[in-house]
Write a protein that holds these residues in place. Sequence first.
Motif, PDB file in Angstrom:
ATOM      1  N   LEU A 111      45.951  43.743  39.462  1.00 42.43           N
ATOM      2  CA  LEU A 111      44.563  43.314  39.657  1.00 42.43           C
ATOM      3  C   LEU A 111      44.549  41.784  39.652  1.00 42.43           C
ATOM      4  CD1 LEU A 111      41.264  44.625  38.679  1.00 42.43           C
ATOM      5  CD2 LEU A 111      41.784  42.453  37.582  1.00 42.43           C
ATOM      6  N   ILE A 112      43.977  41.198  40.705  1.00 39.53           N
ATOM      7  CA  ILE A 112      43.910  39.734  40.798  1.00 39.53           C
ATOM      8  C   ILE A 112      42.454  39.299  40.642  1.00 39.53           C
ATOM      9  CG2 ILE A 112      44.401  37.704  42.236  1.00 39.53           C
ATOM     10  CD1 ILE A 112      46.465  39.413  43.754  1.00 39.53           C
ATOM     11  N   THR A 113      42.187  38.390  39.688  1.00 37.03           N
ATOM     12  CA  THR A 113      40.834  37.824  39.575  1.00 37.03           C
ATOM     13  C   THR A 113      40.819  36.486  40.324  1.00 37.03           C
ATOM     14  OG1 THR A 113      41.100  36.400  37.625  1.00 37.03           O
ATOM     15  CG2 THR A 113      40.764  38.757  37.209  1.00 37.03           C
ATOM     16  N   GLY A 114      39.661  36.056  40.778  1.00 34.59           N
ATOM     17  CA  GLY A 114      39.567  34.787  41.528  1.00 34.59           C
ATOM     18  C   GLY A 114      40.416  34.820  42.789  1.00 34.59           C
ATOM     19  N   ALA A 115      40.499  36.019  43.407  1.00 37.11           N
ATOM     20  CA  ALA A 115      41.443  36.221  44.523  1.00 37.11           C
ATOM     21  C   ALA A 115      41.074  35.450  45.783  1.00 37.11           C
ATOM     22  CB  ALA A 115      41.560  37.716  44.841  1.00 37.11           C
ATOM     23  N   SER A 116      39.823  34.962  45.891  1.00 38.72           N
ATOM     24  CA  SER A 116      39.423  34.268  47.127  1.00 38.72           C
ATOM     25  C   SER A 116      39.708  32.773  47.105  1.00 38.72           C
ATOM     26  CB  SER A 116      37.919  34.473  47.359  1.00 38.72           C
ATOM     27  OG  SER A 116      37.587  35.821  47.206  1.00 38.72           O
ATOM     28  N   GLY A 117      40.336  32.278  46.024  1.00 38.45           N
ATOM     29  CA  GLY A 117      40.555  30.843  45.895  1.00 38.45           C
ATOM     30  C   GLY A 117      41.821  30.365  46.583  1.00 38.45           C
ATOM     31  N   GLN A 118      42.190  29.094  46.283  1.00 39.39           N
ATOM     32  CA  GLN A 118      43.336  28.469  46.968  1.00 39.39           C
ATOM     33  C   GLN A 118      44.618  29.264  46.721  1.00 39.39           C
ATOM     34  OE1 GLN A 118      44.488  24.545  45.567  1.00 39.39           O
ATOM     35  NE2 GLN A 118      45.756  24.155  47.355  1.00 39.39           N
ATOM     36  N   ILE A 119      44.889  29.634  45.484  1.00 42.84           N
ATOM     37  CA  ILE A 119      46.108  30.400  45.198  1.00 42.84           C
ATOM     38  C   ILE A 119      45.910  31.868  45.556  1.00 42.84           C
ATOM     39  CG2 ILE A 119      47.713  31.155  43.395  1.00 42.84           C
ATOM     40  CD1 ILE A 119      47.029  28.613  41.839  1.00 42.84           C
TER      41      ILE A 119
ATOM     42  N   THR B  21      44.085  33.537  47.683  1.00 44.06           N
ATOM     43  CA  THR B  21      44.108  33.925  49.097  1.00 44.06           C
ATOM     44  C   THR B  21      45.533  34.256  49.545  1.00 44.06           C
ATOM     45  OG1 THR B  21      42.243  32.499  49.578  1.00 44.06           O
ATOM     46  CG2 THR B  21      43.629  33.081  51.433  1.00 44.06           C
ATOM     47  N   GLU B  22      46.461  33.383  49.185  1.00 44.19           N
ATOM     48  CA  GLU B  22      47.842  33.584  49.638  1.00 44.19           C
ATOM     49  C   GLU B  22      48.573  34.569  48.740  1.00 44.19           C
ATOM     50  OE1 GLU B  22      49.989  30.378  51.320  1.00 44.19           O
ATOM     51  OE2 GLU B  22      48.264  29.051  51.266  1.00 44.19           O
ATOM     52  N   LEU B  23      48.252  34.560  47.444  1.00 43.31           N
ATOM     53  CA  LEU B  23      48.930  35.495  46.535  1.00 43.31           C
ATOM     54  C   LEU B  23      48.562  36.935  46.868  1.00 43.31           C
ATOM     55  CD1 LEU B  23      50.779  35.704  43.996  1.00 43.31           C
ATOM     56  CD2 LEU B  23      48.652  36.094  42.737  1.00 43.31           C
ATOM     57  N   THR B  24      47.280  37.165  47.181  1.00 45.79           N
ATOM     58  CA  THR B  24      46.839  38.530  47.497  1.00 45.79           C
ATOM     59  C   THR B  24      47.626  39.060  48.696  1.00 45.79           C
ATOM     60  OG1 THR B  24      44.648  38.045  46.642  1.00 45.79           O
ATOM     61  CG2 THR B  24      44.821  39.927  48.118  1.00 45.79           C
TER      62      THR B  24
ATOM     63  N   THR C 103      39.855  40.815  43.461  1.00 43.84           N
ATOM     64  CA  THR C 103      38.467  40.679  42.998  1.00 43.84           C
ATOM     65  C   THR C 103      38.060  39.209  43.021  1.00 43.84           C
ATOM     66  OG1 THR C 103      38.961  40.319  40.642  1.00 43.84           O
ATOM     67  CG2 THR C 103      38.843  42.610  41.380  1.00 43.84           C
ATOM     68  N   ASN C 104      36.772  38.988  43.139  1.00 43.95           N
ATOM     69  CA  ASN C 104      36.235  37.623  43.026  1.00 43.95           C
ATOM     70  C   ASN C 104      34.773  37.739  42.582  1.00 43.95           C
ATOM     71  OD1 ASN C 104      37.402  34.826  43.670  1.00 43.95           O
ATOM     72  ND2 ASN C 104      35.322  34.648  44.426  1.00 43.95           N
ATOM     73  N   VAL C 105      34.239  36.644  42.060  1.00 43.59           N
ATOM     74  CA  VAL C 105      32.894  36.707  41.496  1.00 43.59           C
ATOM     75  C   VAL C 105      31.874  37.194  42.521  1.00 43.59           C
ATOM     76  CG1 VAL C 105      32.370  34.268  41.915  1.00 43.59           C
ATOM     77  CG2 VAL C 105      31.210  35.459  40.072  1.00 43.59           C
ATOM     78  N   LYS C 106      32.106  36.807  43.792  1.00 41.31           N
ATOM     79  CA  LYS C 106      31.221  37.338  44.829  1.00 41.31           C
ATOM     80  C   LYS C 106      32.004  37.561  46.110  1.00 41.31           C
ATOM     81  CE  LYS C 106      29.530  32.853  46.154  1.00 41.31           C
ATOM     82  NZ  LYS C 106      28.861  31.739  45.877  1.00 41.31           N
TER      83      LYS C 106
ATOM     84  N   VAL D 123      41.096  38.361  52.357  1.00 39.20           N
ATOM     85  CA  VAL D 123      41.180  38.946  51.014  1.00 39.20           C
ATOM     86  C   VAL D 123      40.289  40.186  50.928  1.00 39.20           C
ATOM     87  CG1 VAL D 123      40.516  38.539  48.601  1.00 39.20           C
ATOM     88  CG2 VAL D 123      41.807  36.804  49.841  1.00 39.20           C
ATOM     89  N   GLU D 124      39.096  40.106  51.541  1.00 42.19           N
ATOM     90  CA  GLU D 124      38.118  41.192  51.381  1.00 42.19           C
ATOM     91  C   GLU D 124      38.352  42.351  52.339  1.00 42.19           C
ATOM     92  OE1 GLU D 124      34.239  39.276  51.475  1.00 42.19           O
ATOM     93  OE2 GLU D 124      35.052  37.692  50.211  1.00 42.19           O
TER      94      GLU D 124
END
Length: 316
Positions: A5-13, A15-18, A33-36, A43-44
């Motif tokens: 499970l990845i939190t903050g998945a839409s950010g700089q890291i 996006t590529e980690l997912t 996952t991401n806050v919104k 990612v989505e």
Amino acid sequence: MKRILITGASGQIGTELTALCRKTYGVDNVIATNVKAGINESVENDGIFYSMDVRDGNRIYELVNSHQIDTIINLAALLSAVGEKNPELLWEVNMHGLYNCLEVAKDTGAMVFTPSSIAAFGPSTPKMQTPQVTIQRPETIYGVSKVAGELLCDYYHKKFNVDTRGVRYPGLVSYKAMPGGGTTDYAVMIFYEALKHNAYTCYLSSDIKMDMMYMPDALSAILSLCEADGGKLRHRNAYNITAMSITPDDLAASIQKHLPDFRLSYDIDPIREAIARSWPDQLDDHFAREDWHWAPSYDLEAMTEDMLHQLRLKLG
Ligand code: NAD
């Protein structure tokens, strides 16, 4: 096979980690996952994605439980420059988010990876060959949250046997997602401006030396550390890692080898300048090299060449 499970998945890291985790472990084994929603299409849409606020511990528990997650990669955070403008929100997200992940891990047996940062150091920290264990008296709320987070990871490991893992990232350079408001963002923006306008105005002084790393190395660090034999890990808070130690002038000189007309000028932002001056010049990362075979692939020249190549393709 891991279930992540990845939190903050839409950010700089994230996006590529997912994308890398989906490729490495299978699309159905990675929950992004991401806050919104609505921040990042790949990612989505390219796998499983949920809206999830890290401040909501019940929601983390529900997703970890229902998807039989064994590894939580906690990337949700506010970064240094943004955090100074809203310290209260930073504390909520960075500290309560991590606390919630650790509590869920305590109950479910999941591993928790969470990144610390060179921001966990401060002006009284030795600047050259900054040791793994040394003085940590940062003067930003972001840095304070990173030190507290490191200690919390140590505590949960020692007290509850939670499998905590982390690295102290330097500034990260990447081309897929834009940086989220950190002090080292200049090292990304300079490439965009070099290609678009052959010029960049830097908010830090020419001589400020900081550790940096190209994103492929930052991602491989996460996977290597999460795959490492836990018995060999001497540090459960966060390992020093670095790939290069450079100034804005060094980066400009490297870009000029490909774009001879590129010009760098300066318009100093006192807030980010003060933050950058309080951080180390160069970390000693021998514990990471010894304990889990950390070894970066990109130096300054290799990073510059690849960034310019990838951005030319992206910008058309
Ligand atoms: P980022 O700002 O690009 O991404 C963070 C993500 O967290 C964003 O997508 C944001 O929408 C999300 N987020 C914010 N509040 C949230 C909340 N309440 N719940 C869930 N998600 C929320 O950051 P990044 O660069 O990807 O950094 C990820 C981690 O790596 C952070 O812990 C950061 O401190 C650390 N780090 C990054 C760097 C760097 O240079 N990028 C350097 C050192 C450490």
